[in-house]
Design a protein around this motif. Structure first.
Motif, PDB file in Angstrom:
ATOM      1  N   UNK A 268      79.867 -18.044  73.184  1.00 40.54           N
ATOM      2  CA  UNK A 268      80.546 -16.778  72.926  1.00 40.54           C
ATOM      3  C   UNK A 268      81.301 -16.885  71.612  1.00 40.54           C
ATOM      4  N   UNK A 269      81.822 -15.772  71.152  1.00 40.82           N
ATOM      5  CA  UNK A 269      82.639 -15.740  69.949  1.00 40.82           C
ATOM      6  C   UNK A 269      84.093 -15.859  70.363  1.00 40.82           C
ATOM      7  N   UNK A 270      84.783 -16.865  69.834  1.00 47.14           N
ATOM      8  CA  UNK A 270      86.171 -17.101  70.256  1.00 47.14           C
ATOM      9  C   UNK A 270      87.078 -15.929  69.903  1.00 47.14           C
ATOM     10  N   UNK A 271      86.669 -15.129  68.919  1.00 49.40           N
ATOM     11  CA  UNK A 271      87.460 -13.949  68.578  1.00 49.40           C
ATOM     12  C   UNK A 271      87.244 -12.795  69.538  1.00 49.40           C
ATOM     13  N   UNK A 272      86.199 -12.879  70.362  1.00 51.42           N
ATOM     14  CA  UNK A 272      85.904 -11.828  71.334  1.00 51.42           C
ATOM     15  C   UNK A 272      85.253 -12.444  72.562  1.00 51.42           C
ATOM     16  N   UNK A 273      86.024 -13.242  73.330  1.00 55.87           N
ATOM     17  CA  UNK A 273      85.433 -14.018  74.436  1.00 55.87           C
ATOM     18  C   UNK A 273      84.891 -13.172  75.579  1.00 55.87           C
ATOM     19  N   UNK A 274      85.359 -11.938  75.725  1.00 49.30           N
ATOM     20  CA  UNK A 274      84.959 -11.127  76.872  1.00 49.30           C
ATOM     21  C   UNK A 274      84.006  -9.987  76.518  1.00 49.30           C
ATOM     22  N   UNK A 275      83.781  -9.781  75.219  1.00 46.83           N
ATOM     23  CA  UNK A 275      82.896  -8.701  74.785  1.00 46.83           C
ATOM     24  C   UNK A 275      81.883  -9.240  73.790  1.00 46.83           C
ATOM     25  N   UNK A 276      80.609  -8.999  74.046  1.00 47.41           N
ATOM     26  CA  UNK A 276      79.561  -9.462  73.147  1.00 47.41           C
ATOM     27  C   UNK A 276      79.580  -8.647  71.855  1.00 47.41           C
ATOM     28  N   UNK A 277      79.672  -9.334  70.714  1.00 49.24           N
ATOM     29  CA  UNK A 277      79.728  -8.662  69.417  1.00 49.24           C
ATOM     30  C   UNK A 277      78.338  -8.262  68.937  1.00 49.24           C
ATOM     31  N   UNK A 278      77.371  -9.187  69.068  1.00 48.19           N
ATOM     32  CA  UNK A 278      75.995  -8.916  68.663  1.00 48.19           C
ATOM     33  C   UNK A 278      75.067  -9.407  69.766  1.00 48.19           C
ATOM     34  N   UNK A 279      74.325  -8.495  70.344  1.00 46.58           N
ATOM     35  CA  UNK A 279      73.426  -8.861  71.438  1.00 46.58           C
ATOM     36  C   UNK A 279      72.181  -9.563  70.877  1.00 46.58           C
ATOM     37  N   UNK A 280      71.793 -10.656  71.500  1.00 48.69           N
ATOM     38  CA  UNK A 280      70.639 -11.436  71.041  1.00 48.69           C
ATOM     39  C   UNK A 280      69.362 -10.626  71.187  1.00 48.69           C
ATOM     40  N   UNK A 281      68.683 -10.316  70.082  1.00 41.23           N
ATOM     41  CA  UNK A 281      67.432  -9.564  70.170  1.00 41.23           C
ATOM     42  C   UNK A 281      66.339 -10.390  70.846  1.00 41.23           C
ATOM     43  N   UNK A 282      65.328  -9.697  71.306  1.00 42.63           N
ATOM     44  CA  UNK A 282      64.232 -10.363  72.017  1.00 42.63           C
ATOM     45  C   UNK A 282      63.508 -11.362  71.127  1.00 42.63           C
ATOM     46  N   UNK A 283      63.413 -11.054  69.816  1.00 38.49           N
ATOM     47  CA  UNK A 283      62.628 -11.894  68.918  1.00 38.49           C
ATOM     48  C   UNK A 283      63.470 -12.841  68.063  1.00 38.49           C
ATOM     49  N   UNK A 284      64.778 -12.909  68.298  1.00 44.66           N
ATOM     50  CA  UNK A 284      65.564 -13.914  67.603  1.00 44.66           C
ATOM     51  C   UNK A 284      66.635 -13.339  66.697  1.00 44.66           C
ATOM     52  N   UNK A 285      67.523 -14.240  66.237  1.00 42.63           N
ATOM     53  CA  UNK A 285      68.668 -13.849  65.409  1.00 42.63           C
ATOM     54  C   UNK A 285      69.020 -14.978  64.467  1.00 42.63           C
ATOM     55  N   UNK A 286      69.862 -14.661  63.475  1.00 36.93           N
ATOM     56  CA  UNK A 286      70.159 -15.588  62.391  1.00 36.93           C
ATOM     57  C   UNK A 286      70.898 -16.856  62.833  1.00 36.93           C
ATOM     58  N   UNK A 287      71.643 -16.811  63.911  1.00 33.63           N
ATOM     59  CA  UNK A 287      72.419 -17.980  64.331  1.00 33.63           C
ATOM     60  C   UNK A 287      71.824 -18.630  65.578  1.00 33.63           C
ATOM     61  N   UNK A 288      70.529 -18.379  65.776  1.00 29.77           N
ATOM     62  CA  UNK A 288      69.878 -18.849  66.995  1.00 29.77           C
ATOM     63  C   UNK A 288      68.574 -19.562  66.665  1.00 29.77           C
ATOM     64  N   UNK A 289      68.156 -20.424  67.566  1.00 32.86           N
ATOM     65  CA  UNK A 289      66.852 -21.062  67.434  1.00 32.86           C
ATOM     66  C   UNK A 289      65.752 -20.104  67.871  1.00 32.86           C
ATOM     67  N   UNK A 290      64.523 -20.581  67.816  1.00 36.59           N
ATOM     68  CA  UNK A 290      63.342 -19.737  68.012  1.00 36.59           C
ATOM     69  C   UNK A 290      63.131 -19.398  69.488  1.00 36.59           C
ATOM     70  N   UNK A 291      63.260 -18.127  69.877  1.00 35.90           N
ATOM     71  CA  UNK A 291      62.908 -17.775  71.257  1.00 35.90           C
ATOM     72  C   UNK A 291      61.399 -17.843  71.446  1.00 35.90           C
TER      73      UNK A 291
END
Length: 686
Positions: A268-291
Motif C-alpha cells: 500500500x501507499x503509506x500516504x494513503x494506507x486505507x484508500x487505493x491511489x492507483x488501481x493495478x490495471x489488468x495488463x500491468x503498471x509502472x511500479x509492478x512486475x509483469x502480470x
C-alpha cells in the motif's frame, strides 16, 4: 471497428508503407493483442485454478513440472491471496561449527593477511583496529586460544624477544584476551589500545593488479586471422530479457505503493494506507512486475511483429531474470522452479522451433542473487546445485541444448557452451559470480576468479580460436556501463579476456539486468586509447519485458549475417504502459506493441561519412556514434529516450548527464566506469 482491426493485422507493405530497416520479410509496425486471455497459448487440455475467461483477476494455470516427476505446483504457491510470511520448506544451510584449533589458525592467518594487505598502507590505526577485530571474535568464540594468538603474533611481528613468556596465559595473554573480548576495538577503545601498545598497520587497498602471465595458454595471433566473409543471408535472432513474471499480481490493488513491487495485496501507499491511489490495471503498471496477462500478450505479439509466425526464429537469447522481485521471505525453491517451468514452456510453445539460449539472472535463485562458488568445498559448495540441475534439465527437455552442454551447465553454475550447426558458439555465463550483491563473492575477493567462471570462459574461447569459430557471449549482469552493478576485480579480468579474443573470435556480447536499452564498447589495451581503430567488441544490453520501474515493456530482433555473425540491424518494439489502465473497461483489445526504432536507421545517418548499407553495427560503429554524440547532444537525447523504451516517465538528459552517457557507452568494465565517468546518470528509472 472490424475494418480497423483488419488493417492492424495487415503487413505494412500491403498498405503501401514500410517500417525503417525492413528486409525481404515484412515486419509489422504494430500489433494489437486481443483482449481475451489467450488460452490457446497453452498446450491443449491445459487446466486452470480459475476461469481463464474472466478479467477480475490474473489467470492461474495449473503448472506440471516437466522434469520433476509427479510435481504439480499448488495454487497457494502463486495465489495473490496466500502470500507467504516465511519459507519454512527449503533448507537454509549454515557452515559447521569450527574447532578451537581451526579458529586459532584462521585468526593468525587473517591478521597476517591484514598486515600484508596494501589496503592498510599509510594508515596504521585502521590496520591495527582491523587486526583487533579478528582477535576480538577469536576471544569471544574461543577464549582459550587468545593467549596462543598473542604469542604467535608476537613472534611473527617481532614485538618482543621473549614472546612465549611475555604473552602466554601465564603472562599478559589472559589479560589481553579479556580486554579484546570486551572492548569496542573498532571504536575509541581500539584507537587507544593501538596508540599505547602496538605500532599498527593499514592503508586502503588499491584495485588488485592483474597478473596475466600464465592466464592465457597462447598469445593473441599477430596478424589476426582473416575475418569471416559475409554471406548476405540474414538470421533472425530474438533478444528477450528480464521477464519478471509475477503470478501473485493482484488486479485492482495499489499500483502506486511505497516500496516495489506494487500490485500486491500486501502493498500500500503509506500516504494513503486505507484508500487505493492507483488501481493495478489488468495488463500491468509502472511500479509492478509483469502480470500473466502482459507476459502472454508479449509472447503473442512477438511472432507476427517479427514475421516469424511460420518459420520461428533462428534462435533466441534470453539474458536472465525470470522471477519476480519478491523479498527473500516470500521466495522459495519451489517458487523459482515454478517460474522456470512456466516460462520456458511458454517460450517453447509461443516462439517457434528455434532454440532458446538462456542465462540465470540474479533473481533466478534462492536466496536471490546468491551463488556459492565451488571453492567452499563440501555441502556448502553444492548448496545451489538444485537450481543448476533444474534449469539444465528444462533446457534439455525443451531440446534447446545437447547432452554435452547440459552436463557443462550442471557443473558450471548453469553456464554452458554450445556449438551450433551454423558454426557459431554460444557461451552462457552465470554473472552472479561478479555481481556485487552476491555475498559469496566476498570470500577471497582479491582473487578475480574465485568461482572459476572466467577460467571456463577463457578455455572455451581458446578452443573456439583454435577451431576458427566465432562466439557470442551471453550473461545477465553487465560488466561495465556506469559500474554500479558488478565488482571491479572480476570484470577487470573479463575485459582483458575480451581484449585477447576480439575481434576475431568474439562477435558480440549480450546482457540484461538494467531493464533498459543500452550498449557498451570494449577497447584494446584496457581502453587506454579510446578510438575507432581500437574499438573491438560491443556489449548489447537488452530491454526488459517487465515495466518495473517506470519503463515500457519491450523486446528486440537482431538481423545477423550468417557468415560473420555480426549484427546488421536491430529492431526494437515496445508497449506503452501508460495506456494500460484504459484497457480495463473492455475485453476486445489488449496491449499494443509498437515498432520503436531501427538501430541502423536511427543512428547510422549521424556517423561522419555515413555508414554502409551492409556494414555491421560493430564496436567501430558505436564508437563513431559516441563521437557524433560529443558533437551533437541531441543524439544523446534520442538515446536517452530509447533507453527507457520511450516511457513517459523518462526524464531529459542534458549537461553532465549527456557527458556521462557517452562515458558509460565507452565503459566495458566497472573499473573503467568508476575511474572515468560521472556517477548518478546510469539509469532513466526513478
Amino acid at each position: 471497428m472490424w475494418y480497423a482491426l483488419a488493417l492492424c493485422a495487415l503487413p505494412l507493405a500491403a498498405l503501401g508503407a514500410k517500417p525503417p530497416g525492413t528486409t525481404a520479410t515484412a515486419l509489422l509496425s504494430e500489433f494489437t493483442v486481443p483482449g481475451a486471455f489467450p488460452t490457446a497459448a497453452f498446450t491443449k487440455g491445459q487446466k486452470f485454478y480459475n476461469n481463464p475467461t474472466q478479467t477480475a483477476s490474473q489467470v492461474q494455470p495449473i503448472v506440471v513440472d516437466p522434469v520433476e516427476t509427479g510435481v504439480t505446483y499448488k495454487l497457494a504457491l502463486t495465489s495473490p491471496d496466500t502470500l507467504p510470511k516465511n519459507n519454512t520448506v527449503d533448507p537454509h544451510p549454515l557452515p559447521p561449527k569450527a574447532s578451537d584449533d581451526l579458529l586459532l589458525r584462521q585468526a593468525i592467518a587473517q591478521i597476517i593477511a591484514i598486515s600484508e594487505n596494501p589496503i592498510f598502507e599509510g594508515n596504521t590505526c585502521a590496520q591495527c583496529q582491523a587486526g583487533l577485530e579478528v582477535a576480538k571474535f577469536l576471544a569471544l568464540a574461543s577464549p582459550g586460544s587468545g593467549p596462543a594468538l598473542a604469542v604467535e603474533l608476537c613472534f611473527h611481528f617481532n614485538f618482543n624477544s621473549n614472546c612465549g613468556t611475555m604473552f602466554s596465559i601465564l603472562g599478559l595473554g589472559s589479560v589481553i584476551t579479556q580486554v579484546v573480548a570486551n572492548a569496542n576495538v573498532g571504536g575509541y577503545d581500539g584507537q587507544l589500545l593501538c596508540n599505547n601498545f602496538i605500532n599498527g598497520l593499514c592503508p586502503l587497498p588499491p584495485a588488485t593488479p592483474l597478473n596475466l602471465t600464465s592466464w592465457f595458454s597462447k598469445p593473441k595471433p599477430n596478424p589476426l586471422p582473416a575475418p569471416k566473409k559475409p554471406t548476405g543471408e540474414r538470421l533472425k535472432v530474438l533478444h528477450m530479457s528480464d521477464f519478471h513474471i509475477d503470478p501473485r499480481y493482484a488486479t485492482g490493488t495499489e499500483a502506486n505503493c511505497t516500496s516495489t513491487p506494487c500490485c500486491r495485496k500486501n502493498q500500500f501507499n503509506t500516504g494513503s494506507p486505507n484508500t487505493t491511489l492507483e488501481h493495478a490495471p489488468r495488463f500491468g503498471a509502472f511500479r509492478c512486475d509483469t502480470p500473466m496477462a502482459l507476459g502472454l500478450s508479449a509472447l503473442e505479439a512477438i511472432p507476427p511483429l517479427t514475421g516469424t509466425q511460420d518459420t520461428g526464429f533462428d534462435f533466441t537469447i534470453y539474458t536472465g531474470d525470470l522471477v519476480s522481485h519478491d523479498p527473500d521471505n516470500q521466495l522459495s525453491r519451489a517458487y523459482v522452479e515454478y517460474t522456470e517451468s512456466l516460462l520456458y514452456t511458454l517460450f517453447r510453445q509461443d516462439l517457434g522451433s528455434g532454440p532458446v539460449y538462456a542465462v540465470l539472472g540474479n533473481h533466478d535463485s534462492y536466496n536471490q542473487a546468491q551463488d556459492a562458488h565451488h571453492a567452499l568445498g563440501g555441502a556448502l559448495a553444492e548448496q545451489f546445485s538444485w537450481n543448476y540441475d533444474h534449469v539444465a534439465a528444462l533446457w534439455q527437455h525443451e531440446q534447446w541444448l545437447p547432452e554435452s552442454a547440459v552436463e557443462i551447465a550442471r557443473q558450471h553454475y548453469a553456464a554452458f557452451m554450445v556449438k551450433r550447426q551454423d558454426g557459431l558458439r554460444i557461451i552462457s555465463l552465470n554473472t552472479d559470480m561478479w555481481y556485487k550483491a552476491n555475498y559469496f563473492n566476498y570470500i577471497d575477493l582479491d582473487q578475480p576468479d574465485n568461482s572459476g567462471m572466467l577460467r571456463f570462459l577463457t578455455d572455451e574461447l581458446q578452443d573456439a580460436e583454435d577451431a576458427g569459430d566465432r562466439v557470442w557471449i551471453i550473461g545477465h549482469v553487465l560488466t561495465g556501463w556506469d559500474g554500479s552493478n558488478p565488482l571491479v576485480n572480476p570484470t577487470d579480468l573479463f575485459y582483458q579476456i575480451v581484449d585477447r579474443y576480439s575481434p576475431h573470435v568474439i562477435a558480440n556480447i549480450f546482457f540484461g539486468h538494467t531493464h533498459e536499452d543500452q550498449a557498451m564498447i570494449y577497447y584494446a589495451n584496457n581502453a587506454t586509447d579510446m578510438t575507432a581503430q581500437n574499438a573491438l567488441t560491443t556489449g548489447w544490453i537488452g530491454p526488459s519485458i517487465t515495466p518495473i520501474t517506470n519503463l515500457n515493456s519491450g523486446f528486440r530482433l537482431y538481423e545477423v549475417d550468417s557468415g560473420t555473425f555480426e549484427i546488421v540491424d536491430a529492431h526494437t518494439w515496445r508497449a506503452d504502459v501508460n495506456a494500460f489502465p484504459e484497457l480495463d473497461s473492455q475485453v476486445a483489445f489488449g496491449p499494443t506493441y509498437t515498432y520503436e526504432y531501427s538501430t541502423r536507421e536511427t543512428y547510422g545517418p549521424h556517423i561522419a561519412g555515413g555508414w554502409g548499407a551492409s556494414d555491421p553495427l560493430n564496436a567501430t560503429f558505436w564508437h563513431l556514434l559516441t563521437e557524433a554524440m560529443e558533437a551533437d547532444s541531441s543524439i544523446v537525447s534520442t538515446f536517452n529516450t530509447l533507453q527507457g523504451k520511450t516511457s513517459v516517465m523518462t526524464k531529459p538528459c542534458t549537461g553532465e548527464c549527456a557527458t556521462a552517457k557517452i562515458c558509460y557507452l565507452r565503459s566495458g568494465s566497472a573499473a573503467i566506469a568508476k575511474q572515468n565517468c560521472p556517477q548518478g546518470f546510469g539509469s532513466v528509472q526513478s
